[in-house]
Design a protein around this motif. Structure first.
Motif, PDB file in Angstrom:
ATOM      1  N   THR A  35       4.433 -32.285  38.848  1.00 21.98           N
ATOM      2  CA  THR A  35       4.158 -30.973  39.443  1.00 21.98           C
ATOM      3  C   THR A  35       5.349 -30.059  39.224  1.00 21.98           C
ATOM      4  OG1 THR A  35       2.827 -32.035  41.175  1.00 21.98           O
ATOM      5  CG2 THR A  35       3.547 -29.762  41.571  1.00 21.98           C
ATOM      6  N   TRP A  36       5.053 -28.812  38.745  1.00 25.20           N
ATOM      7  CA  TRP A  36       6.081 -27.782  38.570  1.00 25.20           C
ATOM      8  C   TRP A  36       5.823 -26.662  39.565  1.00 25.20           C
ATOM      9  CZ3 TRP A  36       6.186 -26.788  32.536  1.00 25.20           C
ATOM     10  CH2 TRP A  36       6.848 -27.874  31.907  1.00 25.20           C
ATOM     11  N   CYS A  37       6.908 -26.105  40.098  1.00 27.66           N
ATOM     12  CA  CYS A  37       6.756 -24.894  40.902  1.00 27.66           C
ATOM     13  C   CYS A  37       6.607 -23.704  39.961  1.00 27.66           C
ATOM     14  CB  CYS A  37       7.945 -24.719  41.838  1.00 27.66           C
ATOM     15  SG  CYS A  37       9.470 -24.216  40.996  1.00 27.66           S
ATOM     16  N   ASP A  38       6.282 -22.544  40.532  1.00 26.48           N
ATOM     17  CA  ASP A  38       6.060 -21.354  39.706  1.00 26.48           C
ATOM     18  C   ASP A  38       7.310 -20.973  38.916  1.00 26.48           C
ATOM     19  OD1 ASP A  38       3.512 -21.242  40.593  1.00 26.48           O
ATOM     20  OD2 ASP A  38       3.833 -19.615  42.050  1.00 26.48           O
ATOM     21  N   SER A  51      11.810 -26.101  40.741  1.00 28.20           N
ATOM     22  CA  SER A  51      11.785 -27.492  41.178  1.00 28.20           C
ATOM     23  C   SER A  51      10.631 -28.209  40.506  1.00 28.20           C
ATOM     24  CB  SER A  51      11.636 -27.572  42.704  1.00 28.20           C
ATOM     25  OG  SER A  51      10.410 -26.995  43.120  1.00 28.20           O
ATOM     26  N   TRP A  52      10.720 -29.512  40.534  1.00 30.26           N
ATOM     27  CA  TRP A  52       9.629 -30.311  39.964  1.00 30.26           C
ATOM     28  C   TRP A  52       9.550 -31.638  40.712  1.00 30.26           C
ATOM     29  CZ3 TRP A  52      10.993 -34.962  37.618  1.00 30.26           C
ATOM     30  CH2 TRP A  52      12.360 -35.117  37.302  1.00 30.26           C
TER      31      TRP A  52
END
Length: 615
Positions: free
Chosen positions: A157-160, A146-147
C-alpha cells in the motif's frame, strides 16, 4: 647472451617497480610482473610466462578480458574498479588501468596492466554516503510519503504522497514487483531487493538513498526507509517512508564531494603537500610531509624551513617562496634536492603555487613535492645498462666485421687456388697448388680456432675467479719464456711485493701476463738489451700491474684504434700473428678489468693491467 642479460635486467627492474604492474602477451599470458602486483593477490612469485592473467581476477575476468582485447587492438581503455576477498575474507578494492604495449617497431605485442589499491578511498566514499544519509535525516522536508507491506496477504500500500513522487495516478495499485522496477536498474535496484529480503528474513531495518525512474520517465533521488512490523513477536510486514530528496541530494553531493575530495586528496596523495604563509611558515601539512620530516603535524605547523632543514637548503627554499610571492606565478615540476637535518639526501619534483584572494593578492603558497629518489637511482642504473649495452653491441659488430673480413679472405684464396687448379695441366704445378690449398686450409682452421677462443671467452661468464699470487704467476711465465728472454738478452726487474694478490680467472690471467710480457721481451731494439720492470699499485677497487720495457715502442697516434685489433701487428717479427693482444683484451673485459697503454717509438712501452677486485 647479451639479449638474455638485457631481458633479465629489464625483468628485475620491473619486479622492483613500486606500482603494481604486469606485462601480458596477446594471449593474456604473463610476460613480466612486479612483486607488488603479486603481493596484492597474495600469491607467490612462481607464476610462469604461460600463466593466464585472468586467473587472478576471478570476479572480474570478463571485464578484464574485454578491456585487454581493446588494448590488443590498439584502442583506449577506461579506468575500472573491482573488488576481491583477501585471505582474511576482507574486501580489497582495486582500480586498474590498461595501456597497449608496443615493441621497438611500434607493433602491438601485448598490454600493460597497472593496479592501485583504492580500498581506503572506497571506504571514504562509503563513509561519505553514510554522512549524507545522516544529513538527509536532519534536513527532511515535510512532504514524506509512506508505504506498508502486508507479508500475510502479500499486499503493498502506498499513500498519496508516495504515488505523487512516483508520478502515478492516485488510483494506482502497486505490488512489490512493480514497485521494485521503479528503482533504476543496476546497483540501486539490487540494493533495494537485498534490503527488502534482509528485512523479511533477518528483521533488519534500512535507510537507503536511491534513484528511481518515475512513470513519466523522470529520474529522481529518493530516500526510502523500511523497518519490520512486529506484533506479538511475530513478523507481519514492513512499514516505511519515501521521500523525494533530489534537490537536497544534488546540493549535498556537490558540497560533500568537494570537501571530502579535497581532504582525501591532501591527506592520502603519495605527494608531500603543504601550505605556507607569507613568512614561509607551514600552516598545513599532509601525512606524507609529516613522514618525510619525521615529526607529527602539530610540531610542524607554525615552523619555517630554517627550523626544519639545514640553513643552505632553507635559504634556497625561502628564495623560491619569495619568487612565487613576488611574481604571483606558479613554479611547476622543477627538480629540487633536499637534505634533512640528519643528512639524508632526497630528490623531489616540486611545484609551488600562489593562492590568491579576491583582491588578487597572494595569501599563501601551496606546495607539492614528489619524492623521485628511487627514480633517480633507477635512472642511473638504466644509464649504466645502456652504456654496457652500447659497449657490447660495439664489440659484437666489431667481431662480426672481423669474422666477415677474415673468412672472406680465406674464401677468396680458396676460390683463386681452385680456379688455378682446374685450369692447370702440368702435374708439378698442380701438386704445388694442392700444397697451397692444404696450407690455406690449415690457415683457415687456425683462424677458426682463434675465433672460437674469442667466442668461448665471451660466453663462459660463470668461470670461477680466484685469488692469485701475482709473483707466482710471473715465475711460471718467465720459465716458459726462458729461451726467448735469453735470446733477446732481456733483463727483468720485479718490484712487485711477494704478498701481492689479484682476483681473476687463472687461465685468463696467465694468458694476459704471458702475452704482455712476451711482447715486451720480443719487441726489443736490435743489438740492445731490453730492460723490463714489473710493479704494482692499488687504484680504487683495482690492483694495477705495470709491465714497462725499453723496446721498440709503438706509434699510438697512428695505431691507437687498431692496437687491440685481431691480426694487427706493428713490427716485423717472426711468428707474430697479432692475435694474442686481441684475446687478452677480451679476457680482461670478461673479468671487468681494463688495459692502459703508453708508448713511444724507440723509447719503450708501459702496459698497465687493471684487475677488478669487486667481481
Amino acid at each position: 647472451m647479451l639479449r638474455q642479460e638485457t631481458e633479465n635486467t629489464t625483468k628485475n627492474l620491473i619486479k622492483q617497480l613500486p606500482k603494481a604492474t604486469a606485462f601480458v602477451g596477446v594471449n593474456c599470458n604473463i610476460v613480466h610482473i612486479s612483486d607488488s602486483f603479486l603481493q596484492i593477490f597474495e600469491v607467490n612469485n612462481l607464476l610462469q610466462s604461460s600463466d593466464n592473467i585472468l586467473t587472478l581476477f576471478a570476479n572480474s575476468n570478463k571485464r578484464l578480458e574485454k578491456n585487454l582485447k581493446r588494448a590488443f587492438a590498439g584502442n583506449k581503455t577506461s579506468i575500472e574498479k573491482t573488488k576481491f576477498y583477501n585471505s582474511e575474507n576482507k574486501i580489497t578494492w582495486l582500480e586498474w588501468e590498461i595501456t597497449t604495449w608496443f615493441d621497438e617497431d611500434s607493433n602491438i605485442i601485448g598490454a600493460i596492466i597497472q593496479l592501485e589499491n583504492v580500498t581506503e578511498k572506497t571506504k571514504d566514499e562509503q563513509r561519505l554516503k553514510k554522512l549524507e544519509k545522516i544529513l538527509q535525516v536532519k534536513s527532511e522536508i515535510a512532504k514524506i510519503g509512506s508505504w506498508d507491506y502486508n507479508a500475510i496477504t502479500d499486499e503493498l500500500t502506498w499513500c498519496d504522497m508516495t504515488k505523487k513522487i512516483h508520478e502515478v495516478p492516485l488510483d494506482y495499485v502497486p505490488d512489490t514487483e512493480s514497485a521494485i522496477k521503479f528503482y533504476k536498474c543496476g546497483s540501486f535496484r539490487n540494493k533495494i531487493i537485498e534490503n527488502f529480503d534482509k528485512c523479511i528474513k533477518e528483521g533488519l531495518s534500512w535507510t537507503e538513498v536511491s534513484q528511481i525512474v518515475t512513470a513519466k520517465g523522470n529520474i529522481l533521488w529518493v530516500k526510502s526507509t523500511g523497518r519490520p512490523h512486529i506484533e506479538d513477536n511475530k513478523f507481519i510486514g514492513i512499514i516505511g517512508s519515501f521521500q523525494n530528496i533530489t534537490e537536497d541530494i544534488i546540493t549535498q553531493q556537490k558540497t560533500k564531494e568537494n570537501e571530502l575530495l579535497l581532504r582525501t586528496l591532501v591527506e592520502n596523495l603519495p605527494l608531500n603537500v603543504y601550505i605556507k604563509d607569507l613568512e614561509s611558515r607551514k600552516t598545513l601539512v599532509n601525512k606524507s610531509e609529516c613522514d618525510f620530516i619525521g615529526l607529527p603535524s602539530h610540531e610542524i605547523i607554525g615552523k619555517n624551513d630554517f627550523d626544519l632543514y639545514p640553513h643552505n637548503i632553507a635559504d634556497k627554499n625561502r628564495k623560491l617562496d619569495l619568487k612565487v610571492i613576488e611574481t604571483q606565478k606558479p613554479m611547476l615540476s622543477f627538480e629540487n634536492r633536499n637534505v634533512k637535518k640528519d643528512g639524508t639526501v632526497t630528490h623531489f619534483l616540486t611545484s609551488k603555487i600562489p593562492l590568491l584572494n579576491e583582491d588578487k593578492k597572494v595569501t599563501s603558497i601551496i606546495g607539492f613535492s614528489l619524492d623521485i629518489s628511487n627514480l633517480k637511482e633507477k635512472e642511473q642504473e638504466l644509464k649504466k645498462l645502456f652504456q654496457v649495452t652500447a659497449f657490447q653491441n660495439k664489440k659484437l659488430l666489431d667481431f662480426a666485421y672481423i669474422i666477415s673480413h677474415n673468412l672472406r679472405s680465406h674464401t677468396a684464396n680458396f676460390s683463386m687456388l681452385l680456379g688455378f687448379l682446374l685450369k692447370e695441366k702440368d702435374e708439378t704445378e698442380r701438386e704445388n697448388l694442392i700444397d697451397m690449398l692444404i696450407s690455406a686450409s690449415d690457415n683457415l682452421l687456425e683462424t677458426l680456432d682463434d675465433l672460437n677462443n674469442v667466442v668461448e671467452i665471451n660466453t663462459n661468464l660463470n668461470l670461477e675467479q680466484k685469488k692469485i699470487n701475482i709473483n707466482n704467476a710471473f715465475s711460471i711465465i718467465e720459465r716458459k719464456l726462458k729461451s726467448l728472454i735469453k735470446n733477446k738478452k732481456a733483463k727483468i726487474i720485479n718490484n712487485i711485493p711477494d704478498s701481492t694478490e689479484i682476483k681473476g680467472i687463472p687461465e685468463y690471467v696467465e694468458n694476459i701476463l704471458l702475452n704482455v710480457l712476451s711482447n715486451a721481451v720480443k719487441f726489443s731494439k736490435p743489438n740492445e738489451s731490453n730492460l723490463i720492470e714489473l710493479s704494482s699499485e692499488k687504484k680504487s677497487h683495482y690492483t694495477v700491474i705495470t709491465i714497462k720495457d725499453t723496446g721498440l715502442g709503438i706509434d699510438l697516434v697512428k695505431n691507437k684504434e687498431k692496437f687491440f685489433g685481431m691480426y694487427k701487428t706493428f713490427h716485423h717479427e717472426h711468428n707474430s700473428k697479432g692475435i694474442g693482444l686481441f684475446i687478452a683484451k677480451n679476457q680482461i673485459d670478461a673479468m671487468k678489468g681494463m688495459f692502459e697503454v703508453n708508448s713511444k717509438v724507440n723509447v719503450g712501452t708501459s702496459f698497465k693491467i687493471y684487475f677488478n677486485e669487486n667481481n
